[in-house]
Design an enzyme around this catalytic site. Structure first.
Site, short mmCIF file in Angstrom:
data_model
loop_
_atom_site.label_atom_id
_atom_site.label_comp_id
_atom_site.label_asym_id
_atom_site.label_seq_id
_atom_site.Cartn_x
_atom_site.Cartn_y
_atom_site.Cartn_z
N GLU A 48 -0.46 -5.25 4.66
CA GLU A 48 -0.88 -4.09 3.85
C GLU A 48 -2.37 -3.99 4.05
O GLU A 48 -3.13 -4.83 3.56
CB GLU A 48 -0.56 -4.31 2.37
CG GLU A 48 0.91 -4.54 2.06
CD GLU A 48 1.76 -3.31 2.23
OE1 GLU A 48 1.21 -2.19 2.26
OE2 GLU A 48 2.99 -3.46 2.35
N GLU B 36 -13.43 3.06 6.44
CA GLU B 36 -13.13 2.73 5.06
C GLU B 36 -14.37 2.11 4.43
O GLU B 36 -14.85 1.07 4.87
CB GLU B 36 -11.96 1.74 5.00
CG GLU B 36 -11.56 1.43 3.57
CD GLU B 36 -10.46 0.38 3.48
OE1 GLU B 36 -10.55 -0.65 4.17
OE2 GLU B 36 -9.52 0.60 2.70
#
Ligand code: NAD
Ligand code: MN
Length: 497
Positions: A267, A401
């Site tokens: 993840e 990010e």
């Protein structure tokens, strides 16, 4: 839910007993090397304790113990209905220790105590309880076999699971893994982030109190390149589950290939688009959600709505509404129950975020809110929620990010253009669409390459929905019954009658 004041929390913060050791076979223990690292609170820079710095030697002991416990059957062969009861007790104990766990989480990684109490702890216990409740309700399969044969398709626990988790929701990410991993009968070696080890360490003792046998859950605090790497390369770990950055996720796949081909479920990061069309049902609600999507948890959220895509016909009207809405998100002391933006996890992360704000300026984006470090006198690491308008998708602040409270606003003219910009990213974790047009909601929703799509809201879903990413946001899913697939192997047994 709590009537505790800031003064109460500060008092408790002074007197709280903090366990800092590793946990192996039901007992707290120092690292084999005796090494420790400082656990620093980002609230004020105070050292909370010296945490066991585990390494290869600790990984060897913990995996050996987890293997022995698994093979013994004390947990892996327990009837599902009995494992269920233990898991529910475990969830109850998390709830019973909600204030203590919330305080540890807030001290360790800087999130508002109100969020720790209302989001992190209850969601964590829910993940454990939900998975536990499910385990005696899942059936295996009988294949479509001829009369004189019988084909059984059964699920078995994988064996030893290593779980490596991040610091942004330390307890919750841990419990998203532990719920299905433990419910399905595995033994787990958990490595929390070196930036937020405290709740995982505390959780280990609660697991024992709940009746999870010693050795089924071992916890090894320490660094990624030491104990994390040792677990990822270990020849006797069957499955590695991970939440963290895409960079490390890729490295873990290499480690698995270099060692025993352990299953690797990842993840990872995101750069999620939040798309507002001119026909959104409620622009004020959309603006408030856009602000929350980047400010909640200091923007340290894998699904943060970090790219706000706005139809150009409403952009001039809409962006000021977001700027207005973000004023409600103000950095403050996380121990104050009124605070909704806490400290960034550490100085490294703060400097990272500040360097992205500089990159926004350098690349010609227009700052319309925030942009500065604040509350420096506290010794903590606080940054204002920040909005850049006039961003294009090629700029660094739109591509990378940031994992902090920095929002990039990008204009678009057509539906196709919105989808193209939204999907023009290596990530694919989540996306949101605001529109009153039902067909558009579905068609755009289908076109978005993301594991979660939200319509007319940001961040919907609960334990019943799978959570995870397309593309470089990962593989596999946390939450829901789909998560159980990661923690079980399928076996086909063919019987000649
Ligand atoms: P990170 O990748 O730096 O670290 C995550 C974990 O991996 C930590 O425990 C770390 O110690 C460990 N690690 C680091 N190097 C390692 C190595 N060489 N071998 C083994 N383990 C190693 O990520 P982070 O900074 O802790 O967390 C932020 C990231 O997590 C962001 O990218 C965010 O998007 C992601 N995230 C994803 C989800 C999701 O569900 N998709 C949820 C939360 C956070
Ligand atoms: Mn910390």
């Amino acid at each position: 839910m709590t009537t505790l004041t800031r003064a109460d929390w500060e008092q408790r913060a002074k007197s709280i007993q903090i366990e800092t050791r590793a946990f192996v076979h039901g007992e707290y223990t120092s690292a084999v090397s005796g090494e420790t690292f400082d656990c620093v609170s980002p609230i004020d820079g105070r050292v909370l304790g010296k945490v066991a710095s585990c390494d290869l030697a600790d990984a060897e002991l913990a995996v050996k113990d987890a293997r022995a416990t698994f093979e013994s059957g004390v947990w892996s062969r327990l009837a599902p209905v009995k494992r269920k009861a233990v898991m529910i007790r475990f969830a109850d104990l998390i709830d019973a220790h909600a204030e203590e766990l919330a305080l540890l989480e807030t001290l360790d990684m800087g999130k508002p105590i109100s969020d720790s109490l209302s989001v992190d702890v209850p969601s964590a216990s829910r993940a454990i309880r939900w998975s536990g409740e499910a385990i005696d309700k899942i059936y295996d399969e009988v294949a479509a076999t001829p009369h004189n044969e019988l084909g059984l398709v059964t699920r078995e626990p994988v064996g030893v699971v290593a779980a490596i988790v991040p610091w942004n929701f330390p307890l919750l990410m841990t419990c998203w893994k532990l719920g299905p991993a433990l419910s399905t009968g595995n033994s787990v070696v958990l490595k929390p982030s070196e930036k937020s080890p405290l709740t995982a360490i505390r959780l280990a003792q609660l697991a024992i109190e709940a009746g999870i046998p010693a050795g089924v859950l071992n916890v090894l605090p320490g660094f990624g390149h030491t104990v994390g790497k040792a677990l990822a390369l270990h020849m006797d770990v069957d499955t590695l589950v991970f939440t963290g950055s895409t960079k490390i996720a890729k490295q873990l796949m290499i480690y698995a290939g270099e060692s025993n081909m352990k299953r690797v479920w990842l993840e990872a990061g995101g750069k999620s688009p939040n798309i507002v069309f001119a026909d959104a049902p409620d622009l004020k609600a959309a603006a408030e959600a856009a602000a929350g999507a980047i400010a909640f948890n200091q923007g340290e959220v894998c699904t943060a709505g970090s790219r706000l895509l706005v139809e150009n016909s409403i952009k001039e009207r809409f962006v000021p509404m977001v700027v207005e809405a973000i004023k409600a998100w103000k950095p403050g002391n996380p121990l104050d129950p009124a605070t909704n933006v806490g400290a960034l996890v550490d100085t490294t992360q703060m400097n990272n975020v500040l360097s992205y704000i500089q990159a926004g300026h350098d690349d010609g984006a227009k700052l319309v809110a925030g942009g500065k470090r604040v509350l420096e006198e506290t010794g903590g690491t606080y940054v204002e929620p920040t909005i850049f308008d006039g961003v294009n998708n090629a700029m660094r602040i739109a591509k990378e990010e940031i994992f902090g409270p920095v929002l990039s606003v990008i204009g678009f003219d057509t539906e196709d253009e919105a989808v193209a910009i939204a999907n023009d990213t290596v990530y694919g974790l989540a996306a949101a669409v605001w529109t009153s047009n039902l067909s558009r909601a579905h068609l755009v929703g289908k076109a978005l390459r993301a594991g979660s799509v939200w319509i007319n809201q940001y961040d919907g879903g609960d334990m019943t929905a799978p959570f995870g990413g397309f593309k470089q946001s990962g593989n596999g899913r946390d939450k829901s019954l789909h998560a159980f697939d990661k923690y079980t192997e399928l076996k086909a047994t063919w019987i000649k009658l």
